[in-house]
Design a protein around this motif. Structure first.
Motif, PDB file in Angstrom:
ATOM      1  N   ALA A  48       1.092  -0.891  -0.097  1.00 51.05           N
ATOM      2  CA  ALA A  48       0.330   0.150  -0.445  1.00 51.05           C
ATOM      3  C   ALA A  48       0.966   1.762  -0.285  1.00 51.05           C
ATOM      4  O   ALA A  48       0.172   2.381  -0.769  1.00 51.05           O
ATOM      5  N   ILE A  49       2.141   0.955   0.472  1.00 49.66           N
ATOM      6  CA  ILE A  49       2.515   2.807   0.223  1.00 49.66           C
ATOM      7  C   ILE A  49       4.274   2.074  -0.363  1.00 49.66           C
ATOM      8  O   ILE A  49       5.203   3.089  -0.399  1.00 49.66           O
ATOM      9  N   GLU A  50       4.310   1.353  -0.712  1.00 48.41           N
ATOM     10  CA  GLU A  50       6.205   0.567  -0.870  1.00 48.41           C
ATOM     11  C   GLU A  50       6.271   2.362  -1.949  1.00 48.41           C
ATOM     12  O   GLU A  50       7.290   2.703  -2.651  1.00 48.41           O
ATOM     13  N   ASP A  51       5.100   2.668  -2.963  1.00 46.21           N
ATOM     14  CA  ASP A  51       5.682   3.202  -4.301  1.00 46.21           C
ATOM     15  C   ASP A  51       6.280   5.030  -3.086  1.00 46.21           C
ATOM     16  O   ASP A  51       6.978   5.828  -3.825  1.00 46.21           O
ATOM     17  N   GLU A  52       5.705   5.066  -2.263  1.00 43.79           N
ATOM     18  CA  GLU A  52       6.219   6.448  -1.979  1.00 43.79           C
ATOM     19  C   GLU A  52       7.840   6.282  -1.704  1.00 43.79           C
ATOM     20  O   GLU A  52       8.231   7.653  -1.442  1.00 43.79           O
ATOM     21  N   GLU A  53       8.344   4.806  -1.803  1.00 49.24           N
ATOM     22  CA  GLU A  53      10.130   4.552  -1.073  1.00 49.24           C
ATOM     23  C   GLU A  53      10.248   4.241  -2.773  1.00 49.24           C
ATOM     24  O   GLU A  53      11.458   4.254  -2.524  1.00 49.24           O
ATOM     25  N   GLY A  54       9.761   4.077  -3.140  1.00 44.84           N
ATOM     26  CA  GLY A  54      10.627   4.292  -4.621  1.00 44.84           C
ATOM     27  C   GLY A  54      10.875   2.103  -4.424  1.00 44.84           C
ATOM     28  O   GLY A  54      11.814   1.451  -5.071  1.00 44.84           O
ATOM     29  N   VAL A  55      10.187   1.455  -3.715  1.00 42.08           N
ATOM     30  CA  VAL A  55      10.311   0.148  -3.325  1.00 42.08           C
ATOM     31  C   VAL A  55       9.420  -0.848  -3.756  1.00 42.08           C
ATOM     32  O   VAL A  55       7.853  -0.307  -4.306  1.00 42.08           O
ATOM     33  N   HIS A  56       9.378  -2.554  -4.639  1.00 45.63           N
ATOM     34  CA  HIS A  56       8.689  -2.563  -5.022  1.00 45.63           C
ATOM     35  C   HIS A  56       8.712  -4.486  -4.004  1.00 45.63           C
ATOM     36  O   HIS A  56      10.134  -4.840  -4.377  1.00 45.63           O
ATOM     37  N   PHE A  57       8.311  -4.568  -3.132  1.00 41.60           N
ATOM     38  CA  PHE A  57       8.220  -5.756  -2.058  1.00 41.60           C
ATOM     39  C   PHE A  57       7.195  -7.098  -3.524  1.00 41.60           C
ATOM     40  O   PHE A  57       6.848  -7.209  -3.928  1.00 41.60           O
ATOM     41  N   GLU A  58       8.086  -8.150  -3.460  1.00 38.55           N
ATOM     42  CA  GLU A  58       8.340  -8.988  -4.211  1.00 38.55           C
ATOM     43  C   GLU A  58       6.986 -10.549  -4.436  1.00 38.55           C
ATOM     44  O   GLU A  58       6.076 -11.182  -4.800  1.00 38.55           O
ATOM     45  N   LYS A  59       7.788 -10.718  -3.079  1.00 32.98           N
ATOM     46  CA  LYS A  59       7.254 -11.616  -2.679  1.00 32.98           C
ATOM     47  C   LYS A  59       7.493 -11.847  -1.286  1.00 32.98           C
ATOM     48  O   LYS A  59       8.402 -11.169  -0.398  1.00 32.98           O
ATOM     49  N   GLN A 105      13.076  -0.306   4.831  1.00 32.84           N
ATOM     50  CA  GLN A 105      12.977  -0.168   6.035  1.00 32.84           C
ATOM     51  C   GLN A 105      12.499   0.870   6.718  1.00 32.84           C
ATOM     52  O   GLN A 105      11.729   0.484   7.480  1.00 32.84           O
ATOM     53  N   ARG A 106      12.423   2.113   5.396  1.00 29.08           N
ATOM     54  CA  ARG A 106      11.441   3.086   6.300  1.00 29.08           C
ATOM     55  C   ARG A 106      10.096   1.958   5.626  1.00 29.08           C
ATOM     56  O   ARG A 106       8.743   2.756   6.621  1.00 29.08           O
ATOM     57  N   VAL A 107      10.027   1.627   4.853  1.00 34.14           N
ATOM     58  CA  VAL A 107       7.933   1.269   4.042  1.00 34.14           C
ATOM     59  C   VAL A 107       7.578   0.013   5.655  1.00 34.14           C
ATOM     60  O   VAL A 107       6.911   0.136   5.921  1.00 34.14           O
ATOM     61  N   HIS A 108       8.729  -1.039   5.989  1.00 33.09           N
ATOM     62  CA  HIS A 108       8.928  -1.708   6.766  1.00 33.09           C
ATOM     63  C   HIS A 108       8.427  -1.186   8.107  1.00 33.09           C
ATOM     64  O   HIS A 108       7.629  -1.728   8.935  1.00 33.09           O
ATOM     65  N   GLU A 109       8.822   0.077   8.606  1.00 37.75           N
ATOM     66  CA  GLU A 109       8.532   0.385   9.839  1.00 37.75           C
ATOM     67  C   GLU A 109       6.905   1.243  10.277  1.00 37.75           C
ATOM     68  O   GLU A 109       6.362   0.915  11.082  1.00 37.75           O
TER      69      GLU A 109
END
Length: 82
Positions: free
Chosen positions: A28-39, A62-66
């Protein structure tokens, strides 16, 4: 983009539904940090969860997960895959 594997500990007894809920919170928030969680994978017996992602940096992961409420214990770069 670089790949990373992060590790979460202390999630003993995690269910498939809880794993999906945590993964969806990241998505839901990965795009805000330029991250893509694959699996994501989990071992309910040991309480270990693994997440594979593409990201500009370990700090972005780290920021997304936190923000999603599940801080990783380790983040490892994955420079080679087969």
């Amino acid at each position: 983009m670089p790949q990373f594997m992060d590790v979460h500990r202390g999630m003993k007894g995690i269910s498939a539904g809880q794993l999906m809920q945590a993964h969806q919170a990241d998505l839901a928030i990965e795009d805000e940090e330029g991250v893509h969680f694959e699996k994501a994978w989990a071992d309910p017996e040991s309480g270990t969860v693994y997440c594979l992602s593409e990201a500009p940096s370990a700090e972005a992961i780290q920021r997304v997960h936190e923000r999603a409420g599940h801080r990783p214990d380790e983040i490892h770069p994955v420079p080679l895959t087969a």
